[in-house]
Scaffold this motif. Structure first.
Motif, PDB file in Angstrom:
ATOM      1  N   LEU A  92      -4.662  11.951   1.847  1.00 48.69           N
ATOM      2  CA  LEU A  92      -3.950  11.283   0.771  1.00 48.69           C
ATOM      3  C   LEU A  92      -4.796  10.165   0.160  1.00 48.69           C
ATOM      4  O   LEU A  92      -5.718   9.651   0.791  1.00 48.69           O
ATOM      5  CB  LEU A  92      -2.641  10.682   1.301  1.00 48.69           C
ATOM      6  CG  LEU A  92      -1.648  11.673   1.894  1.00 48.69           C
ATOM      7  CD1 LEU A  92      -0.456  10.928   2.485  1.00 48.69           C
ATOM      8  CD2 LEU A  92      -1.216  12.701   0.855  1.00 48.69           C
ATOM      9  N   LEU A  93      -4.447   9.788  -1.047  1.00 45.39           N
ATOM     10  CA  LEU A  93      -4.985   8.601  -1.705  1.00 45.39           C
ATOM     11  C   LEU A  93      -4.199   7.403  -1.192  1.00 45.39           C
ATOM     12  O   LEU A  93      -3.075   7.546  -0.724  1.00 45.39           O
ATOM     13  CB  LEU A  93      -4.786   8.661  -3.222  1.00 45.39           C
ATOM     14  CG  LEU A  93      -5.190   9.899  -4.002  1.00 45.39           C
ATOM     15  CD1 LEU A  93      -4.754   9.746  -5.452  1.00 45.39           C
ATOM     16  CD2 LEU A  93      -6.670  10.113  -3.916  1.00 45.39           C
ATOM     17  N   VAL A  94      -4.761   6.208  -1.380  1.00 47.27           N
ATOM     18  CA  VAL A  94      -4.003   4.989  -1.119  1.00 47.27           C
ATOM     19  C   VAL A  94      -4.072   4.145  -2.381  1.00 47.27           C
ATOM     20  O   VAL A  94      -5.152   3.911  -2.937  1.00 47.27           O
ATOM     21  CB  VAL A  94      -4.559   4.211   0.097  1.00 47.27           C
ATOM     22  CG1 VAL A  94      -3.903   2.837   0.211  1.00 47.27           C
ATOM     23  CG2 VAL A  94      -4.328   4.995   1.386  1.00 47.27           C
ATOM     24  N   LEU A 151       0.859  -1.174   0.000  1.00 43.38           N
ATOM     25  CA  LEU A 151       0.000   0.000   0.000  1.00 43.38           C
ATOM     26  C   LEU A 151       0.900   1.230   0.000  1.00 43.38           C
ATOM     27  O   LEU A 151       1.934   1.226   0.676  1.00 43.38           O
ATOM     28  CB  LEU A 151      -0.889   0.049   1.246  1.00 43.38           C
ATOM     29  CG  LEU A 151      -2.030  -0.947   1.365  1.00 43.38           C
ATOM     30  CD1 LEU A 151      -1.537  -2.313   1.776  1.00 43.38           C
ATOM     31  CD2 LEU A 151      -3.028  -0.451   2.386  1.00 43.38           C
ATOM     32  N   ALA A 152       0.511   2.243  -0.748  1.00 45.54           N
ATOM     33  CA  ALA A 152       1.236   3.515  -0.733  1.00 45.54           C
ATOM     34  C   ALA A 152       0.228   4.636  -0.536  1.00 45.54           C
ATOM     35  O   ALA A 152      -0.809   4.667  -1.195  1.00 45.54           O
ATOM     36  CB  ALA A 152       2.001   3.729  -2.038  1.00 45.54           C
ATOM     37  N   ARG A 153       0.539   5.540   0.384  1.00 49.31           N
ATOM     38  CA  ARG A 153      -0.314   6.729   0.574  1.00 49.31           C
ATOM     39  C   ARG A 153       0.388   7.893  -0.113  1.00 49.31           C
ATOM     40  O   ARG A 153       1.562   8.166   0.141  1.00 49.31           O
ATOM     41  CB  ARG A 153      -0.585   6.990   2.049  1.00 49.31           C
ATOM     42  CG  ARG A 153       0.611   7.040   2.921  1.00 49.31           C
ATOM     43  CD  ARG A 153       0.240   7.089   4.396  1.00 49.31           C
ATOM     44  NE  ARG A 153       1.463   7.081   5.174  1.00 49.31           N
ATOM     45  CZ  ARG A 153       1.520   6.777   6.443  1.00 49.31           C
ATOM     46  NH1 ARG A 153       0.428   6.482   7.113  1.00 49.31           N
ATOM     47  NH2 ARG A 153       2.676   6.788   7.077  1.00 49.31           N
ATOM     48  N   ILE A 154      -0.354   8.508  -1.029  1.00 50.20           N
ATOM     49  CA  ILE A 154       0.239   9.532  -1.892  1.00 50.20           C
ATOM     50  C   ILE A 154      -0.730  10.681  -2.118  1.00 50.20           C
ATOM     51  O   ILE A 154      -1.943  10.497  -2.100  1.00 50.20           O
ATOM     52  CB  ILE A 154       0.649   8.937  -3.263  1.00 50.20           C
ATOM     53  CG1 ILE A 154      -0.571   8.319  -3.959  1.00 50.20           C
ATOM     54  CG2 ILE A 154       1.771   7.917  -3.115  1.00 50.20           C
ATOM     55  CD1 ILE A 154      -0.358   7.969  -5.394  1.00 50.20           C
ATOM     56  N   PRO A 155      -0.196  11.867  -2.391  1.00 48.28           N
ATOM     57  CA  PRO A 155      -1.072  12.980  -2.785  1.00 48.28           C
ATOM     58  C   PRO A 155      -1.590  12.756  -4.211  1.00 48.28           C
ATOM     59  O   PRO A 155      -0.929  12.118  -5.036  1.00 48.28           O
ATOM     60  CB  PRO A 155      -0.161  14.204  -2.741  1.00 48.28           C
ATOM     61  CG  PRO A 155       1.143  13.760  -2.183  1.00 48.28           C
ATOM     62  CD  PRO A 155       1.194  12.268  -2.233  1.00 48.28           C
ATOM     63  N   ALA A 156      -2.750  13.292  -4.505  1.00 46.82           N
ATOM     64  CA  ALA A 156      -3.310  13.191  -5.854  1.00 46.82           C
ATOM     65  C   ALA A 156      -2.341  13.780  -6.874  1.00 46.82           C
ATOM     66  O   ALA A 156      -2.235  13.282  -8.002  1.00 46.82           O
ATOM     67  CB  ALA A 156      -4.661  13.899  -5.912  1.00 46.82           C
ATOM     68  N   LEU A 160      -7.861   4.062  -3.510  1.00 46.26           N
ATOM     69  CA  LEU A 160      -8.967   4.707  -2.813  1.00 46.26           C
ATOM     70  C   LEU A 160      -8.723   6.202  -2.851  1.00 46.26           C
ATOM     71  O   LEU A 160      -7.592   6.657  -2.639  1.00 46.26           O
ATOM     72  CB  LEU A 160      -9.053   4.242  -1.359  1.00 46.26           C
ATOM     73  CG  LEU A 160      -9.398   2.773  -1.118  1.00 46.26           C
ATOM     74  CD1 LEU A 160      -9.343   2.455   0.374  1.00 46.26           C
ATOM     75  CD2 LEU A 160     -10.759   2.432  -1.689  1.00 46.26           C
ATOM     76  N   SER A 161      -9.771   6.958  -3.120  1.00 48.57           N
ATOM     77  CA  SER A 161      -9.674   8.421  -3.102  1.00 48.57           C
ATOM     78  C   SER A 161      -9.471   8.888  -1.669  1.00 48.57           C
ATOM     79  O   SER A 161      -9.667   8.125  -0.712  1.00 48.57           O
ATOM     80  CB  SER A 161     -10.955   9.031  -3.668  1.00 48.57           C
ATOM     81  OG  SER A 161     -12.036   8.794  -2.767  1.00 48.57           O
ATOM     82  N   ALA A 162      -9.117  10.151  -1.507  1.00 44.34           N
ATOM     83  CA  ALA A 162      -8.925  10.705  -0.161  1.00 44.34           C
ATOM     84  C   ALA A 162     -10.213  10.596   0.653  1.00 44.34           C
ATOM     85  O   ALA A 162     -10.168  10.295   1.860  1.00 44.34           O
ATOM     86  CB  ALA A 162      -8.451  12.156  -0.246  1.00 44.34           C
TER      87      ALA A 162
END
Length: 174
Positions: free
Chosen positions: A167-169, A7-12, A98-100
Motif C-alpha cells: 500500500l501507499l501511505v 497517516l493512512a495506508r491505501i491502495p493506489a 510514499l509509494s508502495a
C-alpha cells in the motif's frame, strides 16, 4: 482541537478513485475516507521521535527512513486532497505520500531500529530526559519514554502492515 499527524495506508486504486471524484465534483470533493483500521494518529510524537533518534546517535540511513516515515515525500501529486473546502490537512503542511516501494524500504529500515536502546541512551531521570528531548516532552503525563515507545511501535507496525499489503501511505496534519 489539537492538530496531530495522521497517516493512512491505501491502495493506489483508492487514491486514483479519490482523484477522479475530486475532478468530477463541482466543489472538488475527493470523497477521502480511508478505513479507520488503516489510519494512524501519531499525535505530537513525530518531532520527539526524531529528537530521541538524534540524541541516541541513530545512523544516517535509518534517520532518513524515519524522516520519510514521518514527513513523506512530495513525489505523488496530492493537490486534490488539499483543495478548499475539502482539504484533508487544513492546519499543517500539504499532504505528502510514499509509494508502495518507498513504504517497503521504510518499513524494512524501521524494523532495524532498536528504539528501546535509543531511549536507554537518555538520562535515567524522566525529567532530565524530557528536558533533553525538549519540544514539550516535559508535559507528557507519565514521562516521554512510554509515550514515545508506544508511538514508535505503532508506526513501525503500521508501516510493516502497509508494506505487506503493498500500500501507499499518505501523511497529513489534522
Amino acid at each position: 482541537m489539537a492538530v496531530t499527524q495522521q497517516l493512512a495506508r491505501i491502495p493506489a486504486e483508492y487514491l486514483a478513485s479519490c482523484r477522479q471524484s475530486a475532478d468530477a465534483s463541482p466543489d472538488g470533493d475527493p470523497l477521502w475516507d480511508p478505513p479507520s483500521a488503516d489510519v494512524l494518529d501519531l499525535d505530537w510524537a513525530p518531532v520527539l521521535l526524531e529528537r530521541v533518534c538524534e540524541l541516541g546517535g541513530l545512523d544516517d540511513v535509518r534517520s532518513e527512513a524515519l524522516r520519510q516515515a514521518l514527513d513523506g515525500e512530495s513525489d505523488i501529486d496530492l493537490d486534490f486532497l488539499n483543495a478548499h473546502p475539502h482539504g484533508i490537512g487544513p492546519f499543517g503542511p500539504d499532504p505528502t505520500a510514499l509509494s508502495a516501494a518507498q513504504v517497503a524500504r521504510v518499513a524494512d529500515l524501521l524494523g532495524q531500529i532498536d528504539f528501546p536502546a535509543l531511549l536507554a541512551a537518555l538520562p535515567t531521570d524522566e525529567a532530565e530526559a524530557a528536558s533533553l528531548i525538549g519540544n514539550g516532552a516535559d508535559k507528557i503525563v507519565g514521562g516521554p519514554r512510554v509515550y514515545l515507545l508506544r508511538h514508535f511501535d505503532a508506526m513501525r507496525e503500521f508501516y510493516r502492515g502497509a508494506a505487506h499489503r503493498e500500500l501507499l501511505v499518505v501523511l497529513w496534519w489534522d
